[in-house]
Design an enzyme around this catalytic site. Structure first.
Site, PDB file in Angstrom:
ATOM      1  N   SER A 262     -15.721   2.815   6.806  1.00 50.71           N
ATOM      2  CA  SER A 262     -16.287   1.523   7.201  1.00 50.71           C
ATOM      3  C   SER A 262     -15.796   0.388   6.307  1.00 50.71           C
ATOM      4  O   SER A 262     -15.892   0.477   5.085  1.00 50.71           O
ATOM      5  CB  SER A 262     -17.806   1.551   7.089  1.00 50.71           C
ATOM      6  OG  SER A 262     -18.322   2.619   7.807  1.00 50.71           O
TER       7      SER A 262
ATOM      8  N   HIS B 224     -14.634   0.786  14.639  1.00 45.23           N
ATOM      9  CA  HIS B 224     -13.639   1.818  14.331  1.00 45.23           C
ATOM     10  C   HIS B 224     -12.579   1.786  15.431  1.00 45.23           C
ATOM     11  O   HIS B 224     -12.835   2.176  16.557  1.00 45.23           O
ATOM     12  CB  HIS B 224     -14.288   3.212  14.270  1.00 45.23           C
ATOM     13  CG  HIS B 224     -15.179   3.392  13.084  1.00 45.23           C
ATOM     14  ND1 HIS B 224     -14.763   4.017  11.936  1.00 45.23           N
ATOM     15  CD2 HIS B 224     -16.456   3.002  12.861  1.00 45.23           C
ATOM     16  CE1 HIS B 224     -15.756   4.011  11.055  1.00 45.23           C
ATOM     17  NE2 HIS B 224     -16.801   3.408  11.590  1.00 45.23           N
TER      18      HIS B 224
ATOM     19  N   HIS C  18     -17.186  10.899  13.875  1.00 42.55           N
ATOM     20  CA  HIS C  18     -18.425  11.296  13.196  1.00 42.55           C
ATOM     21  C   HIS C  18     -19.172  12.326  14.040  1.00 42.55           C
ATOM     22  O   HIS C  18     -19.194  12.237  15.271  1.00 42.55           O
ATOM     23  CB  HIS C  18     -19.356  10.084  13.002  1.00 42.55           C
ATOM     24  CG  HIS C  18     -18.773   8.998  12.152  1.00 42.55           C
ATOM     25  ND1 HIS C  18     -18.020   7.984  12.692  1.00 42.55           N
ATOM     26  CD2 HIS C  18     -18.846   8.772  10.819  1.00 42.55           C
ATOM     27  CE1 HIS C  18     -17.644   7.181  11.704  1.00 42.55           C
ATOM     28  NE2 HIS C  18     -18.131   7.627  10.571  1.00 42.55           N
TER      29      HIS C  18
ATOM     30  N   TYR D 158     -22.307  12.479  14.336  1.00 43.59           N
ATOM     31  CA  TYR D 158     -23.427  11.842  15.055  1.00 43.59           C
ATOM     32  C   TYR D 158     -23.002  11.204  16.377  1.00 43.59           C
ATOM     33  O   TYR D 158     -23.833  10.914  17.228  1.00 43.59           O
ATOM     34  CB  TYR D 158     -24.149  10.805  14.178  1.00 43.59           C
ATOM     35  CG  TYR D 158     -23.321   9.605  13.764  1.00 43.59           C
ATOM     36  CD1 TYR D 158     -23.001   8.593  14.657  1.00 43.59           C
ATOM     37  CD2 TYR D 158     -22.866   9.486  12.460  1.00 43.59           C
ATOM     38  CE1 TYR D 158     -22.239   7.500  14.274  1.00 43.59           C
ATOM     39  CE2 TYR D 158     -22.105   8.409  12.058  1.00 43.59           C
ATOM     40  CZ  TYR D 158     -21.786   7.417  12.970  1.00 43.59           C
ATOM     41  OH  TYR D 158     -21.025   6.358  12.590  1.00 43.59           O
ATOM     42  N   GLU D 159     -21.688  10.992  16.540  1.00 42.31           N
ATOM     43  CA  GLU D 159     -21.228  10.413  17.804  1.00 42.31           C
ATOM     44  C   GLU D 159     -21.280  11.436  18.939  1.00 42.31           C
ATOM     45  O   GLU D 159     -21.125  11.076  20.095  1.00 42.31           O
ATOM     46  CB  GLU D 159     -19.787   9.908  17.665  1.00 42.31           C
ATOM     47  CG  GLU D 159     -19.658   8.696  16.756  1.00 42.31           C
ATOM     48  CD  GLU D 159     -18.201   8.295  16.574  1.00 42.31           C
ATOM     49  OE1 GLU D 159     -17.691   7.548  17.417  1.00 42.31           O
ATOM     50  OE2 GLU D 159     -17.592   8.752  15.601  1.00 42.31           O
TER      51      GLU D 159
ATOM     52  N   ALA E   6     -18.582   4.741   3.419  1.00 40.87           N
ATOM     53  CA  ALA E   6     -19.698   3.938   2.947  1.00 40.87           C
ATOM     54  C   ALA E   6     -20.852   4.918   2.730  1.00 40.87           C
ATOM     55  O   ALA E   6     -21.019   5.849   3.512  1.00 40.87           O
ATOM     56  CB  ALA E   6     -20.087   2.912   3.999  1.00 40.87           C
TER      57      ALA E   6
ATOM     58  N   MET F 143     -22.867  10.046   6.198  1.00 39.56           N
ATOM     59  CA  MET F 143     -22.792  10.812   7.453  1.00 39.56           C
ATOM     60  C   MET F 143     -21.367  11.206   7.818  1.00 39.56           C
ATOM     61  O   MET F 143     -21.072  11.453   8.985  1.00 39.56           O
ATOM     62  CB  MET F 143     -23.379   9.983   8.597  1.00 39.56           C
ATOM     63  CG  MET F 143     -24.777   9.454   8.355  1.00 39.56           C
ATOM     64  SD  MET F 143     -25.258   8.326   9.673  1.00 39.56           S
ATOM     65  CE  MET F 143     -26.680   7.521   8.926  1.00 39.56           C
ATOM     66  N   SER F 144     -20.475  11.230   6.839  1.00 36.82           N
ATOM     67  CA  SER F 144     -19.080  11.570   7.165  1.00 36.82           C
ATOM     68  C   SER F 144     -18.475  12.420   6.056  1.00 36.82           C
ATOM     69  O   SER F 144     -19.192  13.003   5.254  1.00 36.82           O
ATOM     70  CB  SER F 144     -18.268  10.274   7.329  1.00 36.82           C
ATOM     71  OG  SER F 144     -18.130   9.615   6.091  1.00 36.82           O
TER      72      SER F 144
ATOM     73  N   ASN G 122     -25.552   0.302   0.033  1.00 36.28           N
ATOM     74  CA  ASN G 122     -26.995   0.019   0.082  1.00 36.28           C
ATOM     75  C   ASN G 122     -27.673   1.066  -0.775  1.00 36.28           C
ATOM     76  O   ASN G 122     -27.071   2.094  -1.062  1.00 36.28           O
ATOM     77  CB  ASN G 122     -27.511   0.137   1.534  1.00 36.28           C
ATOM     78  CG  ASN G 122     -27.231   1.519   2.111  1.00 36.28           C
ATOM     79  OD1 ASN G 122     -26.095   1.843   2.448  1.00 36.28           O
ATOM     80  ND2 ASN G 122     -28.257   2.332   2.205  1.00 36.28           N
TER      81      ASN G 122
ATOM     82  N   HIS H 147     -27.932  -1.640   9.268  1.00 41.19           N
ATOM     83  CA  HIS H 147     -26.485  -1.440   9.379  1.00 41.19           C
ATOM     84  C   HIS H 147     -25.719  -2.694   8.934  1.00 41.19           C
ATOM     85  O   HIS H 147     -24.648  -2.594   8.344  1.00 41.19           O
ATOM     86  CB  HIS H 147     -26.153  -1.075  10.829  1.00 41.19           C
ATOM     87  CG  HIS H 147     -24.697  -0.809  11.060  1.00 41.19           C
ATOM     88  ND1 HIS H 147     -24.022   0.199  10.403  1.00 41.19           N
ATOM     89  CD2 HIS H 147     -23.769  -1.431  11.856  1.00 41.19           C
ATOM     90  CE1 HIS H 147     -22.752   0.199  10.789  1.00 41.19           C
ATOM     91  NE2 HIS H 147     -22.578  -0.786  11.653  1.00 41.19           N
TER      92      HIS H 147
HETATM   93  N1  HPA Z   1     -27.440   6.885   4.546  1.00 43.14           N
HETATM   94  C1  HPA Z   1     -26.519   7.533   5.280  1.00 43.14           C
HETATM   95  N2  HPA Z   1     -25.318   7.035   5.528  1.00 43.14           N
HETATM   96  C2  HPA Z   1     -25.019   5.840   5.006  1.00 43.14           C
HETATM   97  C3  HPA Z   1     -25.933   5.109   4.226  1.00 43.14           C
HETATM   98  C4  HPA Z   1     -27.225   5.669   3.984  1.00 43.14           C
HETATM   99  O1  HPA Z   1     -28.085   5.092   3.307  1.00 43.14           O
HETATM  100  N3  HPA Z   1     -25.313   3.945   3.879  1.00 43.14           N
HETATM  101  C5  HPA Z   1     -24.059   3.988   4.414  1.00 43.14           C
HETATM  102  N4  HPA Z   1     -23.874   5.126   5.092  1.00 43.14           N
END
Ligand code: HPA
Length: 273
Positions: A30, A61, A83, A85-86, A113, A211-212, A235, A247
């Site tokens: 990201s 993406h 990903h 989750y996709e 990220a 998540m990756s 974050n 997000h």
């Molecule tokens: N959790 C999961 N995936 C993420 C996060 C998070 O806080 N920040 C960026 N990708």
């Protein structure tokens, strides 16, 4: 299970389209997609044009491979990754990594990220991944082993190659950049984690969550590739601060940290053997 024939077919197609023989691959997470624009003599190949390749769906993406020279080194960049989750299967998520291996790529740089769990971290920090924790969702190696890539039961004790982490630290130091190091906890998403899940990951020893990356690294390690993983802490993870996650914050912080992230990655590529 994707067959080795599918992987070969994709690699053969790419071999014909590429004007270089890439030695380093980089998965642009990201906010880092723009780095592909710095690749010289670039050949761009849309995922949709590559036989057997999954197609990227997520916003932001783009979904293409960009090959060419970066700091004089032949590289192959993935702009947009797949990903779990996709809705892709684990096989699809890791398919490009297997194609990279088939193309002869030896070094893989994976970026992402991530949410910060370690309270010493701040949004905007960069973290070298030294290890990971994954226990939700199946392994990308589940099913019949592809012996041509690696053994059934593969060692994961140096999946995040120590020599590459040391090189990255030395380069960051030389550039005057602070770099963290920590354990990345994989969560399948797409919801951000609950505060209780983050407390659990914290107790288990994770410094960041995302998540990756982990499926790709498992397959790369299985195939004997050297791996360098770098997270941008975008974050603080759920419950670490008394505020909700969004997000937009992830995207904004990734953009803010982008320049130093790209500077670091380019300097690493220049020095990679
Ligand atoms: N959790 C999961 N995936 C993420 C996060 C998070 O806080 N920040 C960026 N990708």
């Amino acid at each position: 299970m994707e067959s080795i024939e599918h992987i070969k077919e994709s690699a053969e197609y790419l071999g014909k389209r590429l004007n270089i023989k890439p030695e380093i691959a980089i998965v642009l997470g990201s906010g880092l997609g723009v780095m592909a624009e710095e690749i010289e003599d670039a050949v761009e190949i849309n995922y949709a044009d590559i036989p057997n390749f999954p197609v990227s769906t997520v916003e932001g993406h783009a979904g293409k491979l960009v090959a060419g020279k970066l700091r004089g080194k032949p590289v192959l960049a993935m702009k947009g990754r797949f990903h779990y989750y996709e809705g892709y299967s684990m096989d699809q998520v890791v398919f490009p990594i297997r194609v990279m291996k088939m193309l002869g790529i030896k070094n893989l740089i994976v970026t992402n990220a991530a949410g910060g769990i370690n309270k010493e971290f701040s949004p905007g920090d960069l973290m070298l991944i030294k290890d990971h924790i994954k226990f939700f969702s199946e392994s990308p190696l589940r099913g019949k082993n592809i012996d041509a890539f690696g053994p059934r039961f593969n060692d994961m004790s140096n999946a995040y190659t120590l020599s590459l982490r040391e090189l990255a630290k030395e380069i960051a130091y030389g550039l005057g950049l602070t770099i963290r190091e920590g354990v990345y906890g994989f969560m399948p998403g797409p919801s951000y984690e609950t505060p209780a899940e983050i407390r659990m990951l914290q107790i288990l020893g994770a410094d960041a969550v995302g998540m990756s990356t982990v499926p790709e690294v498992i397959v790369a390690a299985h195939a004997g590739m050297k791996v360098l993983g770098i997270s941008c802490i975008t974050n603080m993870a759920a419950g670490i601060l008394d505020k909700p996650l969004c997000h937009e914050e992830v995207v904004e912080t990734a953009e803010r940290a982008r320049e130093k992230f790209i500077t670091l990655v380019k300097a690493i590529i220049e020095k990679l053997k």
